[in-house]
Scaffold this active site. Structure first.
Site, PDB file in Angstrom:
ATOM      1  N   LYS A  75      63.226 -21.651  19.355  1.00 23.63           N
ATOM      2  CA  LYS A  75      63.874 -23.222  18.503  1.00 23.63           C
ATOM      3  C   LYS A  75      62.429 -23.886  18.370  1.00 23.63           C
ATOM      4  O   LYS A  75      62.176 -24.076  19.561  1.00 23.63           O
ATOM      5  CB  LYS A  75      64.856 -23.756  19.729  1.00 23.63           C
ATOM      6  CG  LYS A  75      64.937 -25.326  18.393  1.00 23.63           C
ATOM      7  CD  LYS A  75      65.817 -25.387  19.239  1.00 23.63           C
ATOM      8  CE  LYS A  75      66.988 -26.747  18.118  1.00 23.63           C
ATOM      9  NZ  LYS A  75      68.735 -27.342  18.997  1.00 23.63           N
ATOM     10  N   SER A 150      72.336 -28.229  16.647  1.00 22.49           N
ATOM     11  CA  SER A 150      70.941 -28.354  15.062  1.00 22.49           C
ATOM     12  C   SER A 150      70.207 -26.766  16.207  1.00 22.49           C
ATOM     13  O   SER A 150      69.095 -26.640  15.160  1.00 22.49           O
ATOM     14  CB  SER A 150      70.439 -28.959  16.192  1.00 22.49           C
ATOM     15  OG  SER A 150      70.291 -29.579  17.807  1.00 22.49           O
ATOM     16  N   SER A 174      74.704 -28.379  20.461  1.00 25.97           N
ATOM     17  CA  SER A 174      73.865 -27.869  19.654  1.00 25.97           C
ATOM     18  C   SER A 174      73.464 -26.388  20.127  1.00 25.97           C
ATOM     19  O   SER A 174      72.967 -25.640  19.119  1.00 25.97           O
ATOM     20  CB  SER A 174      71.977 -28.210  18.948  1.00 25.97           C
ATOM     21  OG  SER A 174      72.474 -29.628  19.061  1.00 25.97           O
TER      22      SER A 174
END
Ligand code: GLN
Length: 483
Positions: A75, A150, A174
């Site tokens: 990420k 996210s 997330s």
């Protein structure tokens, strides 16, 4: 699609080299990127360099660990030395960290091969990746739908077979919500089990880094690779970490006490999600679990509590982006104050600004007691609900999200309806507990549904055990999207 163990076996049998595995993964990334947009950046050079080192070890007859040579997506809020880290924000569009996050450093030391940096909602604020300043990631099961967020890029990369596993971060859901939307396994560890050093901070008392995998075993192996104390993170727990999380993966559930959280089956839950999760719970019973209903009456205050605490912390954490210390600066400002203002006005997206405004308000003199302090008290009550529940059960289960993946654009105009995606995941962060989402079926449109399993503090072993037993008794994890 190959698992970590399959690939490891191929490597030590010399059927395939790490460079070959990396090249295959990179070519799959390239083929699928025009459809999925999971990556903000592909780090081909670093990947091939890391793979070469693994091959050299194998050639020298050295022993390699399970994670060596395994392709991973990271990420883009995890700092990678010398490699741009944008956090999905324009304000960090040219930020190249001079240091490496603890988790990526540990994984690199174990020989993992980083394919690239995965797309995400700006500063991890969002549930769909639509808040990314750069691109919207598509859900591999239906390209018109969002992958969740996210950590949507990390989830889509694994679901689409671009990466074997990935890392995400979870502040209110997330990791688990995108895992649910994309039909993969996602685990948010106990707060403090994984070092946050080098994770771009959103809400520091809630943020945790965790693994995505296509199976419980892959997620368990990756967790083992990142867990454990780190002197560089003062909130990192000084505890012994199990040497091997896969040791807990057993197929039967005799004697395991499972609590079903009553409050999560009420209003707002899609019918398809409800019936599927109920069927999954029935399956747990068949595997020998003792299932009982549990009430967490304060669970429903999680969402409003989170939307005071998280923006408060974010408003403080994001004060550092002023055009001086990091990344983007608006060049045409006439004086310093103007430069701060125009940099932040242009560098941050709408959702980030909304949260900075809310957080500044809830922390301001005069309102602090009414909002922030009150929210902290409610946080304690929510934690107490969990503590009480864990007096009578080992794990709690509920749906991961109230719906399956929604269409891109469907919720962007209505932040509250977007926030509701995390109704069932947020309380877990507020209490600092481990939570995992795994596939438990599909709705009538063929979209994956996630079952959430919540454990007591540092009981990742129990969470993984229940998840594994369920997974092995079902076929859901074997289904792959046709891309
Ligand atoms: N979707 C939630 C939010 O928008 C949770 C985000 C997260 O866990 N980082 O804040």
């Amino acid at each position: 699609m190959a698992s970590i163990r399959d690939l490891h076996q191929q490597l030590i049998n010399k059927e395939r080299s790490a460079v070959e595995i990396a090249k295959d993964a990179l070519s799959r990334v390239e083929t699928l990127e025009p459809k999925l947009h999971s990556f903000l950046q592909v780090t081909q050079e670093r990947a091939l360099e890391q793979a070469k080192q693994v091959d050299a070890k194998i050639a020298a007859g050295e022993e390699i660990g399970l994670l060596a040579g395994i392709p991973i997506a990271i990420k883009d809020n995890l700092c990678t030395q010398g490699i741009r880290t944008t956090c999905g924000s324009k304000i960090l569009e040219n930020f190249v960290p001079p240091f490496e996050s603890t988790v990526t450093e540990r994984l690199a030391a174990q020989g993992m091969v980083m394919l690239g940096k995965a797309n995400m909602d700006e500063f991890a604020m969002g549930s769909s990746t639509e808040n990314s300043a750069y691109q919207v990631t598509a859900n591999p099961w239906d390209l018109e739908r969002v992958p969740g967020g996210s950590s949507g890029g990390s989830a889509a990369a694994v679901a689409g077979g671009q990466a074997v596993v990935s890392l995400g971060s979870d502040t209110g859901g997330s990791i688990r919500q995108p895992a649910s939307f994309c039909g993969v396994v996602g685990l948010k560890p106990t707060y403090g089990l994984v070092s946050r050093y080098g994770l771009v901070a959103y809400a520091s008392s809630l943020d945790q880094i965790g693994p995505f995998g296509r199976s419980v075993e892959d997620a368990a192996i990756l967790l083992g690779g990142i867990a454990g104390h780190d002197a560089k993170d003062s909130t990192s727990l000084k505890v012994d970490v199990p040497a091997d999380y896969t040791a807990f993966l057993k197929p039967d559930l005799k004697g395991v006490k499972v609590g079903v959280i009553n409050e999560t089956f009420g209003e707002g839950l899609d019918d398809g999600v409800k019936t599927t999760v109920e069927a999954a719970i029935a399956q747990l019973k068949e595997l020998g679990a003792e299932v009982q209903e549990i009430s967490c009456p304060r669970f429903r205050y999680g969402l409003p509590t989170y939307y005071i605490i998280a923006p408060s912390e974010a408003s403080a954490n994001l004060a550092r982006y002023d055009g001086v210390k990091y990344g983007f600066r608006q060049p045409e400002a006439s004086n310093l104050m103007d430069m701060y203002k125009t940099t932040r006005a242009e560098g941050f997206g709408a959702e980030v600004k909304r949260r900075i405004v809310i957080g500044t308000y809830t922390l301001s003199a005069g309102y602090y007691d009414a909002y922030y302090l009150k929210a902290q008290k409610v946080r304690t009550l929510i934690k107490q609900d969990f503590e009480k529940a864990f007096e009578s059960v080992d794990v709690l289960v509920c749906p991961t999200a109230p719906s399956t993946a929604f269409k891109a654009g469907e919720k962007t105009a209505d932040p509250i309806s977007m926030y509701l995606s995390d109704l069932m995941t947020i309380p877990v962060n507020l209490a600092g507990l481990p939570g995992l989402s795994l596939p438990c079926g599909f709705d009538d449109q063929g979209l994956p549904i996630g079952l959430q399993i919540i454990g007591n503090v540092l009981r990742e072993d129990q969470v993984l055990h229940v998840a594994y037993a369920y997974e092995q008794a079902t076929e859901w994890h074997k289904k792959v999207p046709s891309l």
